[in-house]
Scaffold this motif. Structure first.
Motif, PDB file in Angstrom:
ATOM      1  N   PHE A 246       0.798  -1.201  -0.004  1.00 38.43           N
ATOM      2  CA  PHE A 246      -0.046   0.139  -0.221  1.00 38.43           C
ATOM      3  C   PHE A 246       0.914   1.367  -0.007  1.00 38.43           C
ATOM      4  O   PHE A 246       1.865   1.752   0.843  1.00 38.43           O
ATOM      5  CB  PHE A 246      -0.756   0.408   1.357  1.00 38.43           C
ATOM      6  N   ASN A 247       0.540   1.843  -0.918  1.00 39.53           N
ATOM      7  CA  ASN A 247       1.855   2.808  -1.082  1.00 39.53           C
ATOM      8  C   ASN A 247       0.987   4.468  -1.365  1.00 39.53           C
ATOM      9  O   ASN A 247       0.481   5.528  -2.008  1.00 39.53           O
ATOM     10  CB  ASN A 247       1.962   3.278  -2.818  1.00 39.53           C
ATOM     11  N   ASN A 248       1.565   4.698   0.490  1.00 42.06           N
ATOM     12  CA  ASN A 248       0.445   5.406   0.855  1.00 42.06           C
ATOM     13  C   ASN A 248       0.770   6.981   1.473  1.00 42.06           C
ATOM     14  O   ASN A 248       0.650   8.066   1.101  1.00 42.06           O
ATOM     15  CB  ASN A 248      -0.178   4.628   1.801  1.00 42.06           C
ATOM     16  N   ALA A 249       2.576   6.606   1.331  1.00 42.06           N
ATOM     17  CA  ALA A 249       3.029   7.898   2.205  1.00 42.06           C
ATOM     18  C   ALA A 249       3.065   9.408   0.924  1.00 42.06           C
ATOM     19  O   ALA A 249       2.885   9.002  -0.351  1.00 42.06           O
ATOM     20  CB  ALA A 249       4.527   7.353   1.536  1.00 42.06           C
ATOM     21  N   GLY A 250       3.127  10.372   2.023  1.00 44.23           N
ATOM     22  CA  GLY A 250       2.187  11.294   0.536  1.00 44.23           C
ATOM     23  C   GLY A 250       2.504  12.717   1.623  1.00 44.23           C
ATOM     24  O   GLY A 250       2.597  12.660   2.871  1.00 44.23           O
ATOM     25  N   VAL A 251       2.625  13.516   0.721  1.00 43.26           N
ATOM     26  CA  VAL A 251       2.402  15.132   1.706  1.00 43.26           C
ATOM     27  C   VAL A 251       1.556  16.612   0.534  1.00 43.26           C
ATOM     28  O   VAL A 251       1.571  15.915  -0.609  1.00 43.26           O
ATOM     29  CB  VAL A 251       3.725  15.603   1.894  1.00 43.26           C
ATOM     30  N   SER A 252       0.967  16.908   1.329  1.00 43.25           N
ATOM     31  CA  SER A 252      -0.428  18.109   1.250  1.00 43.25           C
ATOM     32  C   SER A 252       0.155  19.801   1.230  1.00 43.25           C
ATOM     33  O   SER A 252       0.342  19.746   2.814  1.00 43.25           O
ATOM     34  CB  SER A 252      -1.459  18.077   1.348  1.00 43.25           C
ATOM     35  N   LEU A 253       0.581  19.976   0.838  1.00 46.62           N
ATOM     36  CA  LEU A 253       0.892  21.549   0.572  1.00 46.62           C
ATOM     37  C   LEU A 253       0.033  22.853   0.191  1.00 46.62           C
ATOM     38  O   LEU A 253       0.279  22.832  -0.822  1.00 46.62           O
ATOM     39  CB  LEU A 253       2.371  22.084  -0.128  1.00 46.62           C
TER      40      LEU A 253
ATOM     41  N   ILE B  23       5.193  16.589  -5.407  1.00 40.64           N
ATOM     42  CA  ILE B  23       5.669  15.879  -6.739  1.00 40.64           C
ATOM     43  C   ILE B  23       6.375  14.921  -6.481  1.00 40.64           C
ATOM     44  O   ILE B  23       6.541  13.420  -6.379  1.00 40.64           O
ATOM     45  CB  ILE B  23       5.667  16.542  -8.109  1.00 40.64           C
ATOM     46  N   SER B  24       7.735  15.466  -5.838  1.00 38.84           N
ATOM     47  CA  SER B  24       8.787  14.398  -5.233  1.00 38.84           C
ATOM     48  C   SER B  24       7.627  13.101  -4.408  1.00 38.84           C
ATOM     49  O   SER B  24       8.227  11.754  -4.497  1.00 38.84           O
ATOM     50  CB  SER B  24       9.838  14.825  -5.006  1.00 38.84           C
ATOM     51  N   THR B  25       7.256  13.567  -3.025  1.00 39.27           N
ATOM     52  CA  THR B  25       6.859  12.356  -2.694  1.00 39.27           C
ATOM     53  C   THR B  25       5.889  11.454  -3.314  1.00 39.27           C
ATOM     54  O   THR B  25       5.974  10.172  -2.736  1.00 39.27           O
ATOM     55  CB  THR B  25       6.493  13.209  -1.497  1.00 39.27           C
ATOM     56  N   ASN B  26       4.767  12.259  -3.855  1.00 34.93           N
ATOM     57  CA  ASN B  26       3.683  11.455  -3.564  1.00 34.93           C
ATOM     58  C   ASN B  26       3.270  10.927  -4.973  1.00 34.93           C
ATOM     59  O   ASN B  26       2.744   9.654  -4.909  1.00 34.93           O
ATOM     60  CB  ASN B  26       2.243  12.918  -4.682  1.00 34.93           C
ATOM     61  N   LEU B  27       4.615  12.121  -6.885  1.00 35.97           N
ATOM     62  CA  LEU B  27       4.418  10.836  -7.696  1.00 35.97           C
ATOM     63  C   LEU B  27       5.655  10.215  -8.193  1.00 35.97           C
ATOM     64  O   LEU B  27       5.317   9.006  -8.427  1.00 35.97           O
ATOM     65  CB  LEU B  27       3.867  11.946  -9.521  1.00 35.97           C
TER      66      LEU B  27
ATOM     67  N   ASP C 208     -10.091  12.487   8.242  1.00 33.54           N
ATOM     68  CA  ASP C 208     -10.183  13.291   9.373  1.00 33.54           C
ATOM     69  C   ASP C 208      -8.704  12.408   9.838  1.00 33.54           C
ATOM     70  O   ASP C 208      -8.531  11.504  11.148  1.00 33.54           O
ATOM     71  CB  ASP C 208     -11.224  13.073  10.358  1.00 33.54           C
ATOM     72  N   THR C 209      -7.643  12.495   8.930  1.00 33.23           N
ATOM     73  CA  THR C 209      -6.260  12.181   9.380  1.00 33.23           C
ATOM     74  C   THR C 209      -5.217  13.555   9.835  1.00 33.23           C
ATOM     75  O   THR C 209      -5.517  14.604   9.434  1.00 33.23           O
ATOM     76  CB  THR C 209      -5.343  11.630   8.622  1.00 33.23           C
ATOM     77  N   PRO C 210      -3.929  13.613  10.304  1.00 28.50           N
ATOM     78  CA  PRO C 210      -3.540  14.523  11.213  1.00 28.50           C
ATOM     79  C   PRO C 210      -2.804  14.933   9.182  1.00 28.50           C
ATOM     80  O   PRO C 210      -2.261  16.220   9.350  1.00 28.50           O
ATOM     81  CB  PRO C 210      -2.071  13.659  11.463  1.00 28.50           C
ATOM     82  N   MET C 211      -1.896  14.262   8.173  1.00 25.98           N
ATOM     83  CA  MET C 211      -1.846  15.312   7.607  1.00 25.98           C
ATOM     84  C   MET C 211      -3.450  16.152   6.082  1.00 25.98           C
ATOM     85  O   MET C 211      -2.886  16.735   5.508  1.00 25.98           O
ATOM     86  CB  MET C 211      -1.559  13.669   6.009  1.00 25.98           C
ATOM     87  N   TRP C 212      -4.106  15.443   6.572  1.00 24.68           N
ATOM     88  CA  TRP C 212      -6.045  17.148   5.665  1.00 24.68           C
ATOM     89  C   TRP C 212      -5.311  18.157   6.126  1.00 24.68           C
ATOM     90  O   TRP C 212      -5.097  18.558   7.077  1.00 24.68           O
ATOM     91  CB  TRP C 212      -7.168  16.367   6.452  1.00 24.68           C
ATOM     92  N   ALA C 213      -5.129  18.508   5.069  1.00 30.62           N
ATOM     93  CA  ALA C 213      -4.805  20.099   5.186  1.00 30.62           C
ATOM     94  C   ALA C 213      -5.444  20.983   4.951  1.00 30.62           C
ATOM     95  O   ALA C 213      -7.687  20.850   5.426  1.00 30.62           O
ATOM     96  CB  ALA C 213      -4.199  20.548   3.789  1.00 30.62           C
ATOM     97  N   THR C 214      -5.246  22.181   6.050  1.00 30.38           N
ATOM     98  CA  THR C 214      -6.062  22.984   6.554  1.00 30.38           C
ATOM     99  C   THR C 214      -6.288  24.348   5.605  1.00 30.38           C
ATOM    100  O   THR C 214      -5.129  24.255   5.464  1.00 30.38           O
ATOM    101  CB  THR C 214      -6.486  23.330   7.756  1.00 30.38           C
TER     102      THR C 214
ATOM    103  N   ALA D 284      -1.095  21.861  -6.957  1.00 30.98           N
ATOM    104  CA  ALA D 284       0.004  20.849  -6.904  1.00 30.98           C
ATOM    105  C   ALA D 284      -0.309  19.865  -6.088  1.00 30.98           C
ATOM    106  O   ALA D 284      -0.031  18.434  -6.838  1.00 30.98           O
ATOM    107  CB  ALA D 284       1.551  21.472  -5.593  1.00 30.98           C
ATOM    108  N   TYR D 285      -1.280  19.383  -5.267  1.00 29.89           N
ATOM    109  CA  TYR D 285      -1.131  18.303  -4.925  1.00 29.89           C
ATOM    110  C   TYR D 285      -2.627  17.874  -5.550  1.00 29.89           C
ATOM    111  O   TYR D 285      -2.188  16.293  -6.048  1.00 29.89           O
ATOM    112  CB  TYR D 285      -2.297  17.766  -2.769  1.00 29.89           C
ATOM    113  N   SER D 286      -3.887  17.965  -5.688  1.00 27.96           N
ATOM    114  CA  SER D 286      -3.935  17.729  -7.355  1.00 27.96           C
ATOM    115  C   SER D 286      -3.290  16.810  -8.718  1.00 27.96           C
ATOM    116  O   SER D 286      -3.882  16.142  -9.295  1.00 27.96           O
ATOM    117  CB  SER D 286      -4.931  18.401  -7.823  1.00 27.96           C
ATOM    118  N   ALA D 287      -2.390  17.937  -9.404  1.00 26.74           N
ATOM    119  CA  ALA D 287      -1.395  17.508  -9.421  1.00 26.74           C
ATOM    120  C   ALA D 287      -1.310  16.451  -9.802  1.00 26.74           C
ATOM    121  O   ALA D 287      -1.065  15.252 -10.264  1.00 26.74           O
ATOM    122  CB  ALA D 287      -0.926  18.673 -10.393  1.00 26.74           C
ATOM    123  N   SER D 288      -0.535  15.626  -8.946  1.00 31.27           N
ATOM    124  CA  SER D 288       0.063  14.684  -8.563  1.00 31.27           C
ATOM    125  C   SER D 288      -0.159  13.712  -8.123  1.00 31.27           C
ATOM    126  O   SER D 288       0.122  12.810  -8.497  1.00 31.27           O
ATOM    127  CB  SER D 288       1.328  15.155  -7.195  1.00 31.27           C
ATOM    128  N   LYS D 289      -1.437  13.620  -7.520  1.00 28.73           N
ATOM    129  CA  LYS D 289      -3.285  12.081  -7.313  1.00 28.73           C
ATOM    130  C   LYS D 289      -3.195  12.537  -9.014  1.00 28.73           C
ATOM    131  O   LYS D 289      -3.383  10.939  -8.981  1.00 28.73           O
ATOM    132  CB  LYS D 289      -3.393  12.624  -5.983  1.00 28.73           C
TER     133      LYS D 289
END
Length: 259
Positions: free
Chosen positions: A96-103, A119-123, A197-203, A162-167
């Motif tokens: 399960f390749n789940n690692a990711g970031v959202s800025l 891009i380097s993390t998500n893609l 509802d997770t810690p990474m979920w962007a605000t 950026a997040y949308s493009a990477s996903k």
């Protein structure tokens, strides 16, 4: 409901599962879910402390887990991660390749460094993981890969270009690889969660956690946000024999938000 989750005998007994981003949120919930069904789980991520806590919690429930620190942006660390997984548990059946970031930020103000981090993390991270996972699986009778995408790949969301493009790119990569390797018994799919509802979920800037939950629930046709456990159930389904004919697919789990 996930058929595998209702199997008291352990639907994934004897399987080896790798979960990146496994120290919190969806990754942690998925690692727990696989372990409860009998799998040996490697949890990987950049934060050693959170990984060790994850392993302790899984073992506290009677499961089997190992932590491996890995930055998925590094080809060398990804190679070592897969090698260590195989070394410790004797193989790799499911990833399960789940690692990711959202800025969060306006594209007009986004720095090149911020863009490259997303891009380097998500893609690129997903590519590096898949490359090594597929290499092992195709030489050892097959396996299953689930990539973490997002409903942001299907709809416009403010301040998340950026997040949308990477996903969206992860989805394209998943479809191409799903078609390429299905004949070698390697099934590759993606899952696209909505707000969870997770810690990474962007605000948004100046938005509190409580305001974030309220806003996103109001924007969802379901009137609520998802849970990490609900997403984990769907990952397990994609990895299960019940989904044996599913490949190159994107499973959207967002309460109809992107419909």
């Amino acid at each position: 409901m996930n058929p595998a989750a209702d199997d008291p005998t352990g639907a994934f007994e004897g399987k080896v599962v790798l979960v990146t981003g496994g120290g919190s949120g969806i990754g942690l919930a998925t690692a727990h879910a696989f372990a409860r069904q009998g799998a040996s789980v490697v949890v990987a991520g950049r934060n050693r402390e959170s990984l060790l806590l994850a392993v302790a919690s899984i073992r506290g429930e009677g499961g089997e887990a190992t932590a491996v620190v890995c930055d998925v942006r590094s080809a060398e660390q990804v190679d070592r991660l897969v090698e260590e997984t195989v070394s410790v548990y004797g193989g790799l059946d499911i990833a399960f390749n789940n690692a990711g970031v959202s800025l969060v930020g306006s594209l007009s103000e986004f720095s090149t460094a911020q863009w490259e981090e997303v891009i380097s993390t998500n893609l690129t991270g997903t590519f590096l993981l898949m490359r090594r996972e597929v290499d092992h699986m195709r030489r050892n009778g097959g396996g299953v890969i689930v990539n973490s995408a997002s409903n942001a790949a299907h709809m416009t969301l403010p301040l998340l270009a950026a997040y949308s493009a990477s996903k969206a790119a992860v989805l394209s990569l998943t479809r191409a690889a799903g078609r390429e390797f299905i004949a070698e018994n390697v099934r590759i799919n993606a899952i696209s969660p909505g707000p969870v509802d997770t810690p990474m979920w962007a605000t948004r800037p100046g938005e509190s956690q409580a305001d974030r939950r309220k806003r996103m629930a109001a924007e969802s046709p379901s009137g609520r946000i998802g849970t990490a456990e609900e997403i984990a159930d769907m990952v397990l389904w994609l990895a299960s024999p019940q989904a044996a004919y599913v490949a190159g697919h994107d499973l959207v789990v967002d309460g109809a938000m992107s419909s």
